[in-house]
Design a protein around this motif. Structure first.
Motif, PDB file in Angstrom:
ATOM      1  N   GLU A 118      48.655 -13.022   2.000  1.00  7.27           N
ATOM      2  CA  GLU A 118      47.327 -13.249   1.220  1.00  7.27           C
ATOM      3  C   GLU A 118      46.910 -11.918   0.988  1.00  7.27           C
ATOM      4  O   GLU A 118      46.916 -10.983   1.579  1.00  7.27           O
ATOM      5  CB  GLU A 118      46.236 -13.605   2.561  1.00  7.27           C
ATOM      6  CG  GLU A 118      46.458 -15.108   2.883  1.00  7.27           C
ATOM      7  CD  GLU A 118      45.933 -15.939   2.116  1.00  7.27           C
ATOM      8  OE1 GLU A 118      45.100 -15.686   0.892  1.00  7.27           O
ATOM      9  OE2 GLU A 118      46.202 -17.336   1.909  1.00  7.27           O
ATOM     10  N   VAL A 119      46.159 -11.721   0.039  1.00  9.23           N
ATOM     11  CA  VAL A 119      45.522 -10.410  -0.410  1.00  9.23           C
ATOM     12  C   VAL A 119      44.057 -10.462  -0.470  1.00  9.23           C
ATOM     13  O   VAL A 119      43.401 -11.467  -0.889  1.00  9.23           O
ATOM     14  CB  VAL A 119      45.906 -10.290  -1.954  1.00  9.23           C
ATOM     15  CG1 VAL A 119      45.531  -8.815  -2.436  1.00  9.23           C
ATOM     16  CG2 VAL A 119      47.518 -10.057  -2.164  1.00  9.23           C
ATOM     17  N   PHE A 120      43.192  -9.573   0.438  1.00 14.08           N
ATOM     18  CA  PHE A 120      41.873  -9.522   0.446  1.00 14.08           C
ATOM     19  C   PHE A 120      41.394  -7.917   0.843  1.00 14.08           C
ATOM     20  O   PHE A 120      42.368  -7.230   1.092  1.00 14.08           O
ATOM     21  CB  PHE A 120      41.637 -10.422   1.642  1.00 14.08           C
ATOM     22  CG  PHE A 120      42.215 -10.040   3.136  1.00 14.08           C
ATOM     23  CD1 PHE A 120      41.576  -9.259   3.819  1.00 14.08           C
ATOM     24  CD2 PHE A 120      43.210 -10.783   3.388  1.00 14.08           C
ATOM     25  CE1 PHE A 120      41.830  -9.032   5.176  1.00 14.08           C
ATOM     26  CE2 PHE A 120      43.637 -10.555   4.566  1.00 14.08           C
ATOM     27  CZ  PHE A 120      43.015  -9.580   5.464  1.00 14.08           C
ATOM     28  N   GLU A 121      40.119  -7.895   0.637  1.00 14.65           N
ATOM     29  CA  GLU A 121      39.548  -6.351   0.914  1.00 14.65           C
ATOM     30  C   GLU A 121      39.549  -6.421   2.445  1.00 14.65           C
ATOM     31  O   GLU A 121      39.148  -7.302   3.147  1.00 14.65           O
ATOM     32  CB  GLU A 121      38.407  -6.287   0.548  1.00 14.65           C
ATOM     33  CG  GLU A 121      38.056  -6.162  -1.240  1.00 14.65           C
ATOM     34  CD  GLU A 121      38.855  -4.924  -1.831  1.00 14.65           C
ATOM     35  OE1 GLU A 121      38.709  -3.908  -0.997  1.00 14.65           O
ATOM     36  OE2 GLU A 121      39.414  -4.948  -2.741  1.00 14.65           O
ATOM     37  N   ARG A 172      38.952 -14.495  -0.318  1.00 12.65           N
ATOM     38  CA  ARG A 172      40.636 -14.434  -0.841  1.00 12.65           C
ATOM     39  C   ARG A 172      40.634 -14.032  -2.280  1.00 12.65           C
ATOM     40  O   ARG A 172      39.506 -14.072  -3.007  1.00 12.65           O
ATOM     41  CB  ARG A 172      41.290 -16.065  -0.873  1.00 12.65           C
ATOM     42  CG  ARG A 172      41.182 -16.393   0.588  1.00 12.65           C
ATOM     43  CD  ARG A 172      41.694 -17.883   0.281  1.00 12.65           C
ATOM     44  NE  ARG A 172      43.288 -17.880   0.322  1.00 12.65           N
ATOM     45  CZ  ARG A 172      44.156 -18.792   0.223  1.00 12.65           C
ATOM     46  NH1 ARG A 172      43.479 -20.116   0.082  1.00 12.65           N
ATOM     47  NH2 ARG A 172      45.225 -18.749  -0.305  1.00 12.65           N
ATOM     48  N   ILE A 173      41.382 -13.064  -2.344  1.00 11.82           N
ATOM     49  CA  ILE A 173      41.637 -12.475  -3.956  1.00 11.82           C
ATOM     50  C   ILE A 173      43.014 -13.178  -4.344  1.00 11.82           C
ATOM     51  O   ILE A 173      42.811 -13.614  -5.536  1.00 11.82           O
ATOM     52  CB  ILE A 173      42.238 -10.935  -3.753  1.00 11.82           C
ATOM     53  CG1 ILE A 173      40.859 -10.109  -3.446  1.00 11.82           C
ATOM     54  CG2 ILE A 173      42.668 -10.506  -5.050  1.00 11.82           C
ATOM     55  CD1 ILE A 173      41.214  -8.796  -2.978  1.00 11.82           C
ATOM     56  N   GLY A 174      44.035 -13.497  -3.718  1.00  5.96           N
ATOM     57  CA  GLY A 174      45.113 -14.101  -4.025  1.00  5.96           C
ATOM     58  C   GLY A 174      46.267 -14.040  -3.085  1.00  5.96           C
ATOM     59  O   GLY A 174      46.158 -13.695  -1.863  1.00  5.96           O
ATOM     60  N   GLU A 184      52.196  -8.661  -8.875  1.00  6.53           N
ATOM     61  CA  GLU A 184      51.676  -9.664  -9.526  1.00  6.53           C
ATOM     62  C   GLU A 184      50.980 -10.649  -8.444  1.00  6.53           C
ATOM     63  O   GLU A 184      51.713 -11.342  -7.922  1.00  6.53           O
ATOM     64  CB  GLU A 184      52.539 -10.470 -10.531  1.00  6.53           C
ATOM     65  CG  GLU A 184      52.749  -9.218 -11.657  1.00  6.53           C
ATOM     66  CD  GLU A 184      53.813 -10.112 -12.954  1.00  6.53           C
ATOM     67  OE1 GLU A 184      54.238 -11.301 -12.588  1.00  6.53           O
ATOM     68  OE2 GLU A 184      54.077  -9.414 -13.893  1.00  6.53           O
ATOM     69  N   VAL A 185      49.571 -10.674  -8.316  1.00  3.19           N
ATOM     70  CA  VAL A 185      49.064 -11.557  -7.338  1.00  3.19           C
ATOM     71  C   VAL A 185      48.657 -12.676  -8.056  1.00  3.19           C
ATOM     72  O   VAL A 185      47.855 -12.714  -9.051  1.00  3.19           O
ATOM     73  CB  VAL A 185      47.904 -10.987  -6.814  1.00  3.19           C
ATOM     74  CG1 VAL A 185      47.151 -11.656  -5.766  1.00  3.19           C
ATOM     75  CG2 VAL A 185      48.472  -9.444  -5.835  1.00  3.19           C
ATOM     76  N   VAL A 186      48.931 -14.098  -7.533  1.00  2.00           N
ATOM     77  CA  VAL A 186      48.405 -15.282  -8.078  1.00  2.00           C
ATOM     78  C   VAL A 186      46.626 -15.459  -7.526  1.00  2.00           C
ATOM     79  O   VAL A 186      46.473 -15.377  -6.111  1.00  2.00           O
ATOM     80  CB  VAL A 186      49.092 -16.451  -7.532  1.00  2.00           C
ATOM     81  CG1 VAL A 186      48.605 -17.810  -8.019  1.00  2.00           C
ATOM     82  CG2 VAL A 186      50.679 -16.156  -8.073  1.00  2.00           C
ATOM     83  N   PRO A 187      45.980 -15.443  -8.355  1.00  2.00           N
ATOM     84  CA  PRO A 187      44.533 -15.720  -7.878  1.00  2.00           C
ATOM     85  C   PRO A 187      44.332 -17.043  -7.080  1.00  2.00           C
ATOM     86  O   PRO A 187      44.882 -18.034  -7.478  1.00  2.00           O
ATOM     87  CB  PRO A 187      43.775 -15.441  -8.889  1.00  2.00           C
ATOM     88  CG  PRO A 187      44.511 -15.041 -10.093  1.00  2.00           C
ATOM     89  CD  PRO A 187      45.906 -15.342  -9.849  1.00  2.00           C
ATOM     90  N   VAL A 188      43.545 -16.940  -6.009  1.00  2.00           N
ATOM     91  CA  VAL A 188      43.206 -18.002  -5.079  1.00  2.00           C
ATOM     92  C   VAL A 188      41.754 -17.782  -4.689  1.00  2.00           C
ATOM     93  O   VAL A 188      41.326 -16.783  -4.250  1.00  2.00           O
ATOM     94  CB  VAL A 188      43.972 -18.282  -3.916  1.00  2.00           C
ATOM     95  CG1 VAL A 188      43.796 -19.219  -3.039  1.00  2.00           C
ATOM     96  CG2 VAL A 188      45.438 -17.982  -4.230  1.00  2.00           C
ATOM     97  N   GLU A 189      41.091 -19.017  -4.719  1.00  2.00           N
ATOM     98  CA  GLU A 189      39.822 -18.783  -4.352  1.00  2.00           C
ATOM     99  C   GLU A 189      39.530 -19.455  -2.821  1.00  2.00           C
ATOM    100  O   GLU A 189      40.378 -19.847  -2.447  1.00  2.00           O
ATOM    101  CB  GLU A 189      38.655 -20.074  -5.242  1.00  2.00           C
ATOM    102  CG  GLU A 189      38.562 -19.578  -6.549  1.00  2.00           C
ATOM    103  CD  GLU A 189      37.803 -20.448  -7.452  1.00  2.00           C
ATOM    104  OE1 GLU A 189      36.943 -21.118  -6.971  1.00  2.00           O
ATOM    105  OE2 GLU A 189      37.861 -20.647  -8.627  1.00  2.00           O
TER     106      GLU A 189
END
Length: 80
Positions: A48-51, A27-29, A8-13
């Motif tokens: 951090e979650v990102f492509e 950033r994805i979250g 469960e990833v918390v979205p972040v801009e």
């Protein structure tokens, strides 16, 4: 919350600056706490979650901030 790879990833801009000069990714979250085990050392860390457009199958990139905590040291590497 969004679900990515069973987390469960918390979205972040925003954007993340990568090691290459001028290279950023959106950033994805932020992940929940994840236990990381290496060579008998266990730490809990959010990520951090990102492509990550890389041909490898590595699901994680560990930055220099976590390496010492895991007993990983870059010694004798050229800096210039």
């Amino acid at each position: 919350m969004i679900l990515i790879q069973h987390l469960e990833v918390v979205p972040v801009e925003g954007h993340i600056a990568l090691a290459h000069n001028g290279c950023t990714v959106p950033r994805i979250g932020i992940s929940p706490l994840i236990n990381i085990n290496h060579n008998g050392i266990t730490i809990s860390q959010q990520f951090e979650v990102f492509e990550y457009n890389d041909s490898s199958t590595a699901p994680i990139v560990i930055g220099r901030n976590l390496m010492p905590k895991l007993g990983i040291h870059l010694i004798g590497c050229s800096v210039s």
